[in-house]
Each structure stands twice: as structure tokens, then as C-alpha cells.
Enzyme design. Structure first.
Site, PDB file in Angstrom:
ATOM      1  N   HIS A 274      -0.828  16.135 -17.487  1.00 32.31           N
ATOM      2  CA  HIS A 274      -0.965  16.937 -18.709  1.00 32.31           C
ATOM      3  C   HIS A 274      -1.397  18.349 -18.317  1.00 32.31           C
ATOM      4  O   HIS A 274      -0.716  18.998 -17.535  1.00 32.31           O
ATOM      5  CB  HIS A 274      -1.945  16.232 -19.657  1.00 32.31           C
ATOM      6  CG  HIS A 274      -2.038  16.769 -21.053  1.00 32.31           C
ATOM      7  ND1 HIS A 274      -1.172  17.689 -21.594  1.00 32.31           N
ATOM      8  CD2 HIS A 274      -2.913  16.475 -22.043  1.00 32.31           C
ATOM      9  CE1 HIS A 274      -1.508  17.945 -22.838  1.00 32.31           C
ATOM     10  NE2 HIS A 274      -2.566  17.230 -23.153  1.00 32.31           N
ATOM     11  N   HIS A 313       9.220  16.885 -19.210  1.00 30.35           N
ATOM     12  CA  HIS A 313       8.419  16.866 -20.442  1.00 30.35           C
ATOM     13  C   HIS A 313       8.828  15.674 -21.298  1.00 30.35           C
ATOM     14  O   HIS A 313       9.999  15.327 -21.346  1.00 30.35           O
ATOM     15  CB  HIS A 313       8.633  18.162 -21.234  1.00 30.35           C
ATOM     16  CG  HIS A 313       7.544  18.445 -22.219  1.00 30.35           C
ATOM     17  ND1 HIS A 313       7.524  17.870 -23.459  1.00 30.35           N
ATOM     18  CD2 HIS A 313       6.440  19.201 -22.114  1.00 30.35           C
ATOM     19  CE1 HIS A 313       6.431  18.294 -24.101  1.00 30.35           C
ATOM     20  NE2 HIS A 313       5.758  19.091 -23.312  1.00 30.35           N
ATOM     21  N   ASP A 369       3.525  24.612 -17.565  1.00 30.83           N
ATOM     22  CA  ASP A 369       2.618  24.696 -16.413  1.00 30.83           C
ATOM     23  C   ASP A 369       3.265  25.260 -15.155  1.00 30.83           C
ATOM     24  O   ASP A 369       2.588  25.475 -14.152  1.00 30.83           O
ATOM     25  CB  ASP A 369       2.065  23.293 -16.105  1.00 30.83           C
ATOM     26  CG  ASP A 369       1.143  22.825 -17.228  1.00 30.83           C
ATOM     27  OD1 ASP A 369       1.368  21.727 -17.767  1.00 30.83           O
ATOM     28  OD2 ASP A 369       0.226  23.592 -17.579  1.00 30.83           O
TER      29      ASP A 369
HETATM   30  C1  SDX Z   1       2.001  19.350 -20.524  1.00 32.38           C
HETATM   31  O1  SDX Z   1       3.112  16.583 -24.414  1.00 32.38           O
HETATM   32  C2  SDX Z   1       2.952  17.822 -24.378  1.00 32.38           C
HETATM   33  O2  SDX Z   1       3.307  18.560 -25.253  1.00 32.38           O
HETATM   34  C3  SDX Z   1       2.229  18.336 -23.159  1.00 32.38           C
HETATM   35  C4  SDX Z   1       2.176  19.848 -22.992  1.00 32.38           C
HETATM   36  C5  SDX Z   1       1.290  20.503 -24.028  1.00 32.38           C
HETATM   37  O3  SDX Z   1       1.486  21.707 -24.298  1.00 32.38           O
HETATM   38  O4  SDX Z   1       0.350  19.858 -24.506  1.00 32.38           O
HETATM   39  O5  SDX Z   1       3.480  20.384 -23.088  1.00 32.38           O
HETATM   40  C6  SDX Z   1       1.591  20.246 -21.638  1.00 32.38           C
HETATM   41  O6  SDX Z   1       1.337  18.399 -20.249  1.00 32.38           O
HETATM   42  C7  SDX Z   1       3.310  19.622 -19.809  1.00 32.38           C
HETATM   43  C8  SDX Z   1       3.656  18.551 -18.721  1.00 32.38           C
HETATM   44  C9  SDX Z   1       2.857  18.891 -17.462  1.00 32.38           C
HETATM   45  N1  SDX Z   1       3.026  17.806 -16.472  1.00 32.38           N
HETATM   46  C10 SDX Z   1       3.717  17.988 -15.323  1.00 32.38           C
HETATM   47  O7  SDX Z   1       4.347  19.019 -15.049  1.00 32.38           O
HETATM   48  C11 SDX Z   1       3.669  16.803 -14.363  1.00 32.38           C
HETATM   49  C12 SDX Z   1       5.068  16.508 -13.832  1.00 32.38           C
HETATM   50  N2  SDX Z   1       5.878  15.974 -14.961  1.00 32.38           N
HETATM   51  C13 SDX Z   1       5.990  14.558 -15.068  1.00 32.38           C
HETATM   52  O8  SDX Z   1       4.980  13.766 -14.533  1.00 32.38           O
HETATM   53  C14 SDX Z   1       6.645  14.073 -16.362  1.00 32.38           C
HETATM   54  O9  SDX Z   1       7.781  14.822 -16.541  1.00 32.38           O
HETATM   55  C15 SDX Z   1       5.817  14.080 -17.652  1.00 32.38           C
HETATM   56  C16 SDX Z   1       4.533  13.392 -17.467  1.00 32.38           C
HETATM   57  C17 SDX Z   1       5.590  15.482 -18.115  1.00 32.38           C
HETATM   58  C18 SDX Z   1       6.647  13.357 -18.712  1.00 32.38           C
HETATM   59  O10 SDX Z   1       6.779  12.064 -18.270  1.00 32.38           O
HETATM   60  P1  SDX Z   1       7.604  10.934 -19.068  1.00 32.38           P
HETATM   61  O11 SDX Z   1       8.157  11.497 -20.348  1.00 32.38           O
HETATM   62  O12 SDX Z   1       6.739   9.727 -19.160  1.00 32.38           O
HETATM   63  O13 SDX Z   1       8.838  10.679 -18.150  1.00 32.38           O
HETATM   64  P2  SDX Z   1       8.898   9.607 -16.992  1.00 32.38           P
HETATM   65  O14 SDX Z   1       7.667   9.691 -16.131  1.00 32.38           O
HETATM   66  O15 SDX Z   1       9.234   8.286 -17.615  1.00 32.38           O
HETATM   67  O16 SDX Z   1      10.143  10.140 -16.098  1.00 32.38           O
HETATM   68  C19 SDX Z   1      11.509   9.875 -16.493  1.00 32.38           C
HETATM   69  C20 SDX Z   1      12.310   9.995 -15.196  1.00 32.38           C
HETATM   70  C21 SDX Z   1      11.758   9.134 -14.060  1.00 32.38           C
HETATM   71  O17 SDX Z   1      12.820   8.860 -13.170  1.00 32.38           O
HETATM   72  P3  SDX Z   1      13.615   7.417 -13.274  1.00 32.38           P
HETATM   73  O18 SDX Z   1      12.541   6.341 -13.438  1.00 32.38           O
HETATM   74  O19 SDX Z   1      14.498   7.555 -14.494  1.00 32.38           O
HETATM   75  O20 SDX Z   1      14.355   7.319 -11.979  1.00 32.38           O
HETATM   76  O21 SDX Z   1      12.245  11.365 -14.712  1.00 32.38           O
HETATM   77  C22 SDX Z   1      11.565  11.371 -13.471  1.00 32.38           C
HETATM   78  C23 SDX Z   1      10.814  10.063 -13.355  1.00 32.38           C
HETATM   79  O22 SDX Z   1      10.637   9.719 -11.990  1.00 32.38           O
HETATM   80  N3  SDX Z   1      10.661  12.520 -13.536  1.00 32.38           N
HETATM   81  C24 SDX Z   1      10.405  13.326 -12.515  1.00 32.38           C
HETATM   82  C25 SDX Z   1       9.529  14.305 -13.028  1.00 32.38           C
HETATM   83  N4  SDX Z   1       9.267  14.068 -14.324  1.00 32.38           N
HETATM   84  C26 SDX Z   1       9.977  12.956 -14.629  1.00 32.38           C
HETATM   85  N5  SDX Z   1      10.832  13.318 -11.229  1.00 32.38           N
HETATM   86  C27 SDX Z   1      10.366  14.318 -10.432  1.00 32.38           C
HETATM   87  N6  SDX Z   1       9.514  15.316 -10.871  1.00 32.38           N
HETATM   88  C28 SDX Z   1       9.094  15.317 -12.139  1.00 32.38           C
HETATM   89  N7  SDX Z   1       8.248  16.298 -12.556  1.00 32.38           N
END
Ligand code: SDX
Length: 435
Positions: A274, A313, A369
Site C-alpha cells: 500500500h 493496482h 508510488d
Molecule cells: C497504493 O487501493 C488503492 O487505491 C491504493 C492506492 C491509494 O491511493 O490508496 O492507490 C495506493 O497502495 C498503490 C499500490 C502500491 N503498491 C505497489 O506498488 C506494490 C506492487 N504492486 C502489487 O503488489 C500489486 O499490484 C497490488 C498490491 C498493488 C495489487 O495487487 P492485486 O490487485 O491483489 O493483484 P495480484 O497481487 O493478485 O496480482 C495479479 C497478477 C499476479 O500475477 P499472476 O498470479 O496472474 O501470474 O499480477 C502480478 C501478480 O504476480 N503482479 C505483479 C505486480 N503486481 C501484480 N507482478 C510484478 N510486479 C507487480 N508490481
């Protein structure tokens, strides 16, 4: 979620194959009332059906008029105003008023609001003493979480959460004092002595001043840095039902005071998935020596060794509009403080990822971020402060959701259910008989 393509008579028909019974569920705003599922039973004395959605990925938990996101189109609006306009044309306090009260403030309203905030911006001595005893290695977000809960002890009217006027007082105090607490944490960690507040300055200029001022020096805050900080606070101000806003609503639903609820929201924001991602992005960029190392690094993300922090996201399946604005802000800041080669690496990483099938097929784009940490770093702050800055901006969003929820007489304490997968009932075993 916003959908008006329903009329009151729309229904969802479902047949339970276990009984052959047909059910008709009312549809409103493209949702069905989950509690109606309880009518679906096999035996009359069953509890009835529930919906299973562990991360609330497909569950609406409230009605809100504060913030609208269209993840497919990459749209973010605060009370209907696009984020591109609020960040470029507004000031943070203007946008605080907008998020809290629904309209852009008239000049007199803004003056009154500014005066209330300034009058509340004093450095509580107890809270300064609290910071003085924190271990300097404690993460500044943990300091903020602790200090927010302790701040409630400075006032004796914090529990009247159902009273709108009392809520307004707490809102003013929290918007005024969160940057003071953030500055206390920064100065304690860097042995810079107590915070000195200067409410002659703008909100963002005073925030930077409280952190950066040095005894005997009258450093002016560069206007470009003040503008960048103010825009970053606006860009982080709210984001509908994100993890920390959900934490705020869930904790506050017990009718605990907003200082403890904000401490819980800040704790949720602290996580690297997050708000902690902005710190993780800079730590990630520090692992990439040069632009030439980008392809190998991206491979390590694709093979699951690590995540590309600042990418992806839950809602945006398009470019996070805030990332675009922050990317442009970065250029302005670097014009003032001098170029940072990490920006070239970030831009190369972004370009390579967007063009890569792994990321494009999963609709992974830069989020808020990805670039923000580069700006805070250019201002001279260490990466552990970045999420604190996110929390300072987001405080007003948490408070707007809190105020909206507590003003709604239908609000009830949050208490989800579970699928029980544990043991059936069994007899006690005395210690001597246990194997
Ligand atoms: C914020 O919700 C909000 O509005 C939050 C926010 C706000 O203003 O409040 O916008 C702020 O928190 C932004 C997000 C910051 N976090 C990061 O940058 C961390 C990296 N991102 C990820 O961990 C991820 O994208 C999330 C946590 C943001 C979202 O995760 P989800 O929706 O649960 O997606 P998921 O983990 O189920 O991933 C789906 C697929 C997976 O691959 P497969 O299982 O389909 O093979 O996408 C891949 C994941 O492995 N994936 C990534 C990735 N994010 C998702 N692979 C590599 N790098 C990434 N960053």
C-alpha cells in the site's frame, strides 16, 4: 463503482440446484444486497447463504460521494473534479475543504478554514516528549501511528463521534497536527531538536519548514519545492475505498475516537503493498546500477523473484492518473535541485515494463508510488519518510470517509463472517493425557 443503468424493478434470478428453488434478488447500482442471500437455504433452520470475498475484491462496503475512480479509463475525481485539475489548480487546504464539505470553498470559507487550521497547529509538549523517547531506529510511520493515538490524549472532547460539530473540531486538529507529528519524527531521527511551527507560512511551506529549519539559519523554502509538496499532498489526499480508508471505516465503526482510528489507518498504509510502496520503489531503484541493468531486473520481476514496486493496482487497469502528474512534477523539482540519474532508470524501467507482455497482459501500469519517492528524495528526505508524507496527504481522505460514515444513521459496527474450517466439537484432554 457507479452505475445508474438499473431501475428499481431490476432483479437477479437464481436457482439453487440443491433444492430447485428459485430466488429473485433486487439489483441496485449493479449490486445485490448480500444479506438477501440469507434467504437461500436447504433446510429451514439453516443460517442461510453468504458471499465469500476474502480481500473484498468484488464487494461494495458503503455508499460514498467523496471520490470516484474508473479503473479501466484511469479516471480519478474528487467530488467530481478531475485529479489533473485539483493537483494543478488547487491548494491542499482548498482540496481538504472540497473533500470534507463537497464544494470548492468560497474565499471567506477558505480564510476561516485556514485560520482554524493555523490556530490548531501548535506542537503539543507531551507529544514532543513522546518522540524524544522513541528509539531512533523506529520507522517514522510507527512513530506517527503511536503519536496519532497519543494525540487524542491532548483533548477531552474526542469521544462524541456522533456529533457533527465535535467531529469538525477533531478534523481540524488532525489536519493541523499530522504534519507536526511527521516533523517531530523526522527531527527526532536526525537529532535536529524540537519542531518550530510557523503558521505565517502556507500549510506545505510550514510543513517543509518544520522539518528542514535549522537553528540560526533562516532558509527560505524554494517555491518549486513548496508547490511540489502541496501538489503531492493533493495527489495523495483520497482514493475511495483503499486498504487504509477501509481500515479507518472498519475501526471507526466501533465508535472509537478518530485519533485511534487514524492510527489504525496509518498502520494499514505503512505496508509495502500500500503506501509503503513509495519507499520500496526507491530501494528498488537503488539496486539498479544503470539503465543497462533494467532488462535483467525486469526479468527478475517476471520470474517472481520480486515485484516491480510502484507498478500494478487493484482498481486501475490503465495508467494511474496520479503517476502521470507526479512524473511531470518530478521534472520541475529536478530543474531546481539538479538532475537525478535514478529518474532516467525509473523512466527506462517504466518504458520497458509497459512494452513487456508480462506487464501489459496483466494490465500493470505505474501507480502513485512509482515516481513520488524520487521527488521526496530530491527534496533531501530519506526513503523511510516517504510513506509518512503519503499519510500527511491522506489524513483528510480518512477523515472525510469517517465524517461521511458517522453522519449516516444506518452505519453499524463492521463484523464480517467466516467459513469455519477447524475441528468439530471435542472433549478436553488433561495435560498428563496429551500425546
Ligand atoms: C497504493 O487501493 C488503492 O487505491 C491504493 C492506492 C491509494 O491511493 O490508496 O492507490 C495506493 O497502495 C498503490 C499500490 C502500491 N503498491 C505497489 O506498488 C506494490 C506492487 N504492486 C502489487 O503488489 C500489486 O499490484 C497490488 C498490491 C498493488 C495489487 O495487487 P492485486 O490487485 O491483489 O493483484 P495480484 O497481487 O493478485 O496480482 C495479479 C497478477 C499476479 O500475477 P499472476 O498470479 O496472474 O501470474 O499480477 C502480478 C501478480 O504476480 N503482479 C505483479 C505486480 N503486481 C501484480 N507482478 C510484478 N510486479 C507487480 N508490481
Amino acid at each position: 463503482m457507479s452505475s445508474d443503468n438499473n431501475n428499481n424493478s431490476d432483479t437477479l434470478s437464481a436457482i439453487d440446484s440443491r433444492t430447485g428453488k428459485e430466488y429473485s434478488l433486487p439489483i441496485a447500482h449493479d449490486t445485490i444486497p448480500a444479506t438477501k442471500l440469507r434467504e437461500i437455504k436447504v433446510n429451514d433452520d439453516d443460517f442461510g447463504m453468504l458471499s465469500y470475498d476474502p480481500a473484498l475484491k468484488n464487494t461494495v462496503t458503503c455508499k460514498s460521494s467523496i471520490c470516484f475512480i474508473d479503473g479501466e479509463k484511469g479516471i480519478l475525481e474528487y467530488r467530481g473534479y478531475p485529479i489533473e485539475d485539483t493537483a494543478s489548480k488547487g491548494t491542499y487546504l482548498e482540496i481538504c475543504w472540497l473533500l470534507l464539505y463537497g464544494e470548492l470553498p468560497l474565499a471567506a470559507e477558505l480564510d476561516m478554514f485556514q485560520a482554524e487550521i493555523s490556530a490548531a497547529t501548535y506542537a503539543p509538549e507531551d507529544i514532543q516528549k513522546l518522540h524524544d523517547v522513541f528509539n531512533k531506529n523506529l520507522h517514522p510511520m510507527a512513530m506517527l501511528e503511536s503519536a496519532l493515538a497519543a494525540l487524542g490524549g491532548e483533548f477531552d472532547d474526542i469521544d462524541d463521534v456522533l456529533n457533527a460539530e465535535s467531529r469538525h473540531q477533531q478534523i481540524i486538529r488532525l489536519i493541523a497536527l499530522t504534519p507536526v507529528l511527521a516533523a517531530m519524527g523526522y527531527r527526532h531521527r536526525n537529532d535536529l531538536g524540537p519542531v518550530e511551527v510557523n503558521t505565517e507560512l502556507s500549510y506545505s511551506s510550514n510543513f517543509l519548514h518544520m522539518m528542514l529549519s535549522r537553528k540560526g539559519r533562516e532558509d527560505e523554502i524554494h517555491p518549486a519545492l513548496e508547490k511540489a509538496m502541496d501538489a503531492l499532498l493533493i495527489l495523495h489526499a483520497d482514493h475511495e475505498q483503499n486498504c487504509s480508508a477501509n481500515a479507518m471505516r472498519a475501526v471507526a465503526s466501533s465508535q472509537v475516537n478518530p485519533y485511534s482510528s487514524a492510527a489504525a489507518a496509518a498502520s494499514a498504509l505503512h505496508g509495502p503493498l500500500h503506501g509503503g510502496a513509495n519507499q520500496a520503489v526507491l530501494e528498488m531503484l537503488n539496486q539498479i546500477e544503470s539503465v543497462d541493468d533494467v532488462p535483467a531486473f525486469l526479468e527478475s520481476c517476471k520470474n517472481g523473484e520480486r515485484r516491480l514496486m510502484g507498478f500494478g493496482h487493484r482498481v486501475y487497469k490503465n495508467y494511474d492518473p496520479r503517476a502521470k502528474v507526479i512524473g511531470e512534477l518530478a521534472a520541475n523539482v529536478f530543474d531546481v535541485v539538479g538532475h537525478n540519474p535514478k529518474l532516467d532508470i525509473a523512466r527506462a524501467l517504466e518504458k520497458a515494463a509497459i512494452e513487456d507482455e508480462y506487464f501489459s497482459s496483466r494490465k500493470l501500469f505505474p501507480n502513485v508510488d512509482f515516481y513520488s519517492g524520487l521527488i521526496y528524495s530530491a527534496m533531501g528526505f530519506d526513503s523511510r519518510m516517504f510513506t509518512v508524507f503519503f499519510a500527511v496527504g491522506r489524513m483528510v481522505g480518512w477523515l472525510a470517509h469517517w465524517d461521511e460514515m458517522m453522519a449516516d444513521s444506518s452505519t453499524k459496527i463492521v463484523r464480517p463472517r467466516q467459513i469455519y474450517t477447524g475441528y468439530g466439537r471435542r472433549d478436553w484432554v488433561d495435560s498428563a493425557d496429551r500425546k
